[in-house]
Design a protein around this motif. Structure first.
Motif, PDB file in Angstrom:
ATOM      1  N   GLU A 148      25.212  42.966  39.914  1.00 27.75           N
ATOM      2  CA  GLU A 148      24.098  43.914  39.977  1.00 27.75           C
ATOM      3  C   GLU A 148      23.731  44.249  41.417  1.00 27.75           C
ATOM      4  N   ARG A 149      23.794  43.249  42.283  1.00 28.24           N
ATOM      5  CA  ARG A 149      23.439  43.493  43.685  1.00 28.24           C
ATOM      6  C   ARG A 149      24.479  44.359  44.403  1.00 28.24           C
ATOM      7  N   THR A 150      25.732  44.242  44.021  1.00 27.85           N
ATOM      8  CA  THR A 150      26.764  45.064  44.655  1.00 27.85           C
ATOM      9  C   THR A 150      26.731  46.502  44.157  1.00 27.85           C
ATOM     10  N   ARG A 151      26.182  46.701  42.951  1.00 25.47           N
ATOM     11  CA  ARG A 151      26.139  48.024  42.318  1.00 25.47           C
ATOM     12  C   ARG A 151      27.539  48.598  42.129  1.00 25.47           C
ATOM     13  N   CYS A 152      28.505  47.714  41.948  1.00 29.88           N
ATOM     14  CA  CYS A 152      29.885  48.145  41.725  1.00 29.88           C
ATOM     15  C   CYS A 152      30.191  48.161  40.231  1.00 29.88           C
ATOM     16  N   PRO A 153      31.062  49.062  39.784  1.00 30.50           N
ATOM     17  CA  PRO A 153      31.426  49.091  38.363  1.00 30.50           C
ATOM     18  C   PRO A 153      32.180  47.826  37.962  1.00 30.50           C
ATOM     19  N   HIS A 154      31.943  47.343  36.775  1.00 34.75           N
ATOM     20  CA  HIS A 154      32.570  46.107  36.305  1.00 34.75           C
ATOM     21  C   HIS A 154      34.095  46.187  36.346  1.00 34.75           C
ATOM     22  N   GLU A 155      34.635  47.348  36.018  1.00 34.13           N
ATOM     23  CA  GLU A 155      36.087  47.459  35.918  1.00 34.13           C
ATOM     24  C   GLU A 155      36.768  47.406  37.285  1.00 34.13           C
ATOM     25  N   ARG A 156      36.002  47.547  38.365  1.00 36.11           N
ATOM     26  CA  ARG A 156      36.578  47.467  39.707  1.00 36.11           C
ATOM     27  C   ARG A 156      35.987  46.299  40.491  1.00 36.11           C
ATOM     28  N   THR A 157      35.492  45.323  39.764  1.00 31.43           N
ATOM     29  CA  THR A 157      34.934  44.123  40.394  1.00 31.43           C
ATOM     30  C   THR A 157      35.780  42.926  40.005  1.00 31.43           C
ATOM     31  N   VAL A 158      36.144  42.117  40.977  1.00 35.04           N
ATOM     32  CA  VAL A 158      36.973  40.929  40.756  1.00 35.04           C
ATOM     33  C   VAL A 158      36.305  39.736  41.423  1.00 35.04           C
ATOM     34  N   MET A 159      36.313  38.606  40.737  1.00 45.79           N
ATOM     35  CA  MET A 159      35.804  37.361  41.318  1.00 45.79           C
ATOM     36  C   MET A 159      36.989  36.485  41.714  1.00 45.79           C
ATOM     37  N   ILE A 160      36.784  35.640  42.713  1.00 52.64           N
ATOM     38  CA  ILE A 160      37.768  34.637  43.096  1.00 52.64           C
ATOM     39  C   ILE A 160      37.083  33.281  43.028  1.00 52.64           C
ATOM     40  N   GLY A 161      37.636  32.363  42.232  1.00 51.02           N
ATOM     41  CA  GLY A 161      37.026  31.049  42.065  1.00 51.02           C
ATOM     42  C   GLY A 161      38.053  29.983  41.756  1.00 51.02           C
ATOM     43  N   ASP A 162      37.589  28.741  41.720  1.00 46.37           N
ATOM     44  CA  ASP A 162      38.530  27.626  41.591  1.00 46.37           C
ATOM     45  C   ASP A 162      38.305  26.736  40.383  1.00 46.37           C
ATOM     46  N   THR A 163      37.288  26.991  39.579  1.00 48.72           N
ATOM     47  CA  THR A 163      37.007  26.104  38.450  1.00 48.72           C
ATOM     48  C   THR A 163      37.034  26.873  37.128  1.00 48.72           C
ATOM     49  N   PRO A 164      37.182  26.159  36.027  1.00 49.63           N
ATOM     50  CA  PRO A 164      37.093  26.820  34.718  1.00 49.63           C
ATOM     51  C   PRO A 164      35.718  27.428  34.494  1.00 49.63           C
ATOM     52  N   TYR A 165      34.713  26.885  35.191  1.00 51.66           N
ATOM     53  CA  TYR A 165      33.353  27.404  35.047  1.00 51.66           C
ATOM     54  C   TYR A 165      33.231  28.773  35.717  1.00 51.66           C
ATOM     55  N   ASP A 166      33.935  28.967  36.837  1.00 51.20           N
ATOM     56  CA  ASP A 166      33.999  30.291  37.452  1.00 51.20           C
ATOM     57  C   ASP A 166      34.671  31.277  36.505  1.00 51.20           C
ATOM     58  N   VAL A 167      35.770  30.833  35.906  1.00 52.07           N
ATOM     59  CA  VAL A 167      36.531  31.708  35.013  1.00 52.07           C
ATOM     60  C   VAL A 167      35.679  32.136  33.825  1.00 52.07           C
ATOM     61  N   GLU A 168      35.018  31.169  33.201  1.00 46.69           N
ATOM     62  CA  GLU A 168      34.193  31.495  32.030  1.00 46.69           C
ATOM     63  C   GLU A 168      33.020  32.390  32.415  1.00 46.69           C
ATOM     64  N   ALA A 169      32.367  32.079  33.538  1.00 50.71           N
ATOM     65  CA  ALA A 169      31.219  32.872  33.967  1.00 50.71           C
ATOM     66  C   ALA A 169      31.624  34.316  34.256  1.00 50.71           C
ATOM     67  N   ALA A 170      32.747  34.494  34.937  1.00 53.90           N
ATOM     68  CA  ALA A 170      33.208  35.844  35.264  1.00 53.90           C
ATOM     69  C   ALA A 170      33.546  36.631  34.006  1.00 53.90           C
ATOM     70  N   LYS A 171      34.261  36.008  33.099  1.00 57.69           N
ATOM     71  CA  LYS A 171      34.657  36.699  31.879  1.00 57.69           C
ATOM     72  C   LYS A 171      33.438  37.064  31.038  1.00 57.69           C
ATOM     73  N   ARG A 172      32.461  36.160  30.986  1.00 54.73           N
ATOM     74  CA  ARG A 172      31.246  36.442  30.223  1.00 54.73           C
ATOM     75  C   ARG A 172      30.404  37.524  30.899  1.00 54.73           C
ATOM     76  N   ALA A 173      30.578  37.674  32.225  1.00 56.38           N
ATOM     77  CA  ALA A 173      29.883  38.739  32.951  1.00 56.38           C
ATOM     78  C   ALA A 173      30.631  40.066  32.860  1.00 56.38           C
ATOM     79  N   GLY A 174      31.837  40.040  32.268  1.00 51.59           N
ATOM     80  CA  GLY A 174      32.595  41.271  32.054  1.00 51.59           C
ATOM     81  C   GLY A 174      33.435  41.727  33.216  1.00 51.59           C
ATOM     82  N   ILE A 175      33.861  40.769  34.084  1.00 48.05           N
ATOM     83  CA  ILE A 175      34.709  41.142  35.218  1.00 48.05           C
ATOM     84  C   ILE A 175      35.965  40.276  35.241  1.00 48.05           C
ATOM     85  N   GLN A 176      36.975  40.741  35.979  1.00 49.87           N
ATOM     86  CA  GLN A 176      38.205  39.971  36.159  1.00 49.87           C
ATOM     87  C   GLN A 176      37.959  38.808  37.116  1.00 49.87           C
TER      88      GLN A 176
END
Length: 226
Positions: A148-176
């Motif tokens: 929300e703070r970046t104001r970027c579209p979900h389909e062009r937003t990507v997260m980089i993380g190292d734990t399964p918790y990052d993966v689950e959080a990102a997917k539940r937020a609707g981003i890659q």
């Protein structure tokens, strides 16, 4: 681009584990190293009930949480090192026109020092921490706040993380999300990520083959000066 910090940009997961173990021990509670280690990436609201059956907002929980923060800052923070390539990758993304943000389960007062260790504090002005959300990862609250703070579209937003918790959080937020194994998790633990690399240096070396290059080609903006 939304980055996790601990275990992604900074080699700090073991340090957080030790700080938690020391804090519990100071209050007469023995917890297993492996149990705490596998909970790193969650915030204290999730970790404390999971490994010790204690609520973070209880009187005892608040004392343990403060002890952990004190131990981490005094003992472990001065010893931390960035993962090789941390600044180089973030700088490359900034130069390529990406909006870069952080979504971390760390407390706000720990986040800036961690970004300084990573060498990227000057490159990432947009940050969300556990103080910006009611629930830490794997709930999506912190990641959603960052998007929300970046104001970027979900389909062009990507997260980089190292734990399964990052993966689950990102997917539940609707981003890659791109997973990294440098934080101590295996490829099997991160299978739901869109792609998996060893660390930020590995991702940077394969940048032109990654989803980052595909998004870059769609940006259509001139490089920025860092």
């Amino acid at each position: 681009m939304i980055f996790d910090v601990d275990g992604t940009l900074v080699d700090s997961n073991d340090a957080h584990t030790r700080a938690w173990i020391d804090a519990f021990a100071a209050h007469g509670i023995t917890v297993a190293y492996d149990s705490v280690r596998r909970a790193i990436g969650m915030g204290g609201d999730k970790l404390m009930p999971l490994v010790a059956g204690i609520k973070e907002d209880s009187a005892e929980g608040k004392k343990i949480s403060q002890r952990r923060a004190d131990v981490f800052k005094a003992v472990w923070l001065p010893r931390l090192q960035p993962f090789p390539g941390a600044r180089d990758l973030v700088a490359r993304l900034v130069d390529d026109g990406f909006t870069v943000a952080v979504a971390s389960s760390a407390k706000e007062d720990e986040l800036h020092p961690l970004l300084e260790v990573a060498g990227v504090a000057d490159l990432i002005p947009t940050r969300t921490s556990s103080d910006d959300a009611a629930r830490s990862k794997p709930d999506p609250d912190i990641v959603t706040a960052a998007v929300e703070r970046t104001r970027c579209p979900h389909e062009r937003t990507v997260m980089i993380g190292d734990t399964p918790y990052d993966v689950e959080a990102a997917k539940r937020a609707g981003i890659q999300i791109i997973g990294l194994t440098c934080g101590g998790w295996t490829r099997g633990d991160l299978l739901d990520a869109s792609a998996i690399y060893v660390d930020v240096a590995d991702l940077l070396g394969k940048y032109e083959e990654s989803v980052l290059a595909h998004i870059k080609s769609d940006l259509g903006s001139s490089p920025r000066t860092r």
